[in-house]
Design an enzyme around this catalytic site. Structure first.
Site, PDB file in Angstrom:
ATOM      1  N   TYR A 163      -0.132   1.470   4.082  1.00  0.00           N
ATOM      2  CA  TYR A 163       0.773   2.031   4.992  1.00  0.00           C
ATOM      3  C   TYR A 163       0.835   1.545   6.396  1.00  0.00           C
ATOM      4  O   TYR A 163       1.858   1.392   6.868  1.00  0.00           O
ATOM      5  CB  TYR A 163       0.420   3.653   4.720  1.00  0.00           C
ATOM      6  CG  TYR A 163       1.018   4.426   3.814  1.00  0.00           C
ATOM      7  CD1 TYR A 163       1.290   4.003   2.371  1.00  0.00           C
ATOM      8  CD2 TYR A 163       1.205   5.989   3.728  1.00  0.00           C
ATOM      9  CE1 TYR A 163       1.897   4.329   1.448  1.00  0.00           C
ATOM     10  CE2 TYR A 163       1.499   6.671   2.793  1.00  0.00           C
ATOM     11  CZ  TYR A 163       2.087   5.985   1.638  1.00  0.00           C
ATOM     12  OH  TYR A 163       2.774   6.765   0.650  1.00  0.00           O
ATOM     13  N   GLU A 170       7.875  -2.865   9.527  1.00  0.00           N
ATOM     14  CA  GLU A 170       9.098  -1.906  10.002  1.00  0.00           C
ATOM     15  C   GLU A 170       9.346  -1.919  11.286  1.00  0.00           C
ATOM     16  O   GLU A 170      10.702  -2.176  12.094  1.00  0.00           O
ATOM     17  CB  GLU A 170       9.300  -0.642   9.558  1.00  0.00           C
ATOM     18  CG  GLU A 170       9.165  -0.353   7.773  1.00  0.00           C
ATOM     19  CD  GLU A 170       9.097   0.977   7.411  1.00  0.00           C
ATOM     20  OE1 GLU A 170       9.175   1.788   7.985  1.00  0.00           O
ATOM     21  OE2 GLU A 170       8.711   0.980   6.047  1.00  0.00           O
TER      22      GLU A 170
END
Length: 241
Positions: A163, A170
């Site tokens: 995660y 991103e």
């Protein structure tokens, strides 16, 4: 010369058939005879040239690194929210994840060709791949009532590293896209216009980057609570999403 001789000569001349000569290219092409092959070839050549333009466009799209990937991920993401109605999982968490990934695929990686070779793009794609393989393997074996412990362990442990790594990929990708967005003004709406509304995609991306600050901890701690409940048997009371 008498009238009878002139009439005889005229009758002796070959009279053309109605509809043109059999060897006429237009007539032969209509009848499918060999004599009209030249005209057919010219028409076929025009069709071939037109089809070549379409083929070149398709080859250019196929050669684009993000074209096929965008469609593949779009199809998988569209099923994500529906899937959470079948498998017991959070609609809110799934909705946020799917929305984020659709945004990254279509409005960042697919739309801005200059960043498709960035290492950050490879990073979040690898993270997404491992995460989804683990998650759907967990769902599949769970529905079959035969869940190996390793699959369950991977589902609630891999995310601890994946995660944060995915979020980093991103954010770095969005950051790399900012100069191109500012230079081209893509997806932006300037004044004056008939809607009397202004929108700047550059500043929108900056707001999106800052939105990770409150959203990511919620998703991360939600998974940590699920990990304690599943792996350690803790009873955790959560509000309905």
């Amino acid at each position: 010369m008498g009238e009878g001789q002139r009439a005889g000569r005229l009758s002796a001349r070959p009279q053309p058939r109605r509809g043109g000569s059999p060897s006429s290219p237009r007539l032969c092409a209509a009848r499918g005879l060999p004599g009209g092959s030249h005209g057919v070839q010219r028409g076929g050549g025009r069709r071939q040239r037109g089809g070549g333009g379409e083929g070149e466009r398709q080859e250019a799209e196929a050669g684009c690194p993000g074209h096929g990937l965008a469609h593949l991920l779009q199809r998988r993401h569209d099923r994500g929210v529906v899937h959470c109605a079948v498998v017991r999982t959070s609609v809110l968490v799934t909705g946020v994840q799917v929305s984020s990934r659709i945004f990254m695929v279509w409005f960042i990686a697919h739309s801005i060709k200059q960043i498709q070779n960035e290492e950050s793009v490879i990073l979040f794609l690898v993270v997404w791949t491992v995460t989804e393989i683990t998650r759907y393997s967990f769902y599949t074996f769970n529905l079959l009532n035969h869940l190996p412990y390793f699959i369950k362990w991977a589902r609630y442990n891999f995310f601890i590293i994946l995660y944060p790594a995915g979020v980093a990929g991103e954010l770095l990708t969005i950051y790399a896209a900012l100069p191109y967005v500012k230079k081209t003004g893509m997806f932006s709406l300037r004044l004056p216009n008939k809607y009397n509304v202004s929108f700047d995609y550059y500043y929108f991306l900056i707001i999106v980057m800052f939105s990770y600050v409150p959203l990511f901890p919620q998703l991360y701690f939600h998974m940590l609570r699920q990990r304690r409940r599943v792996l350690h048997g803790e009873v955790i009371v959560e509000k309905d999403d």
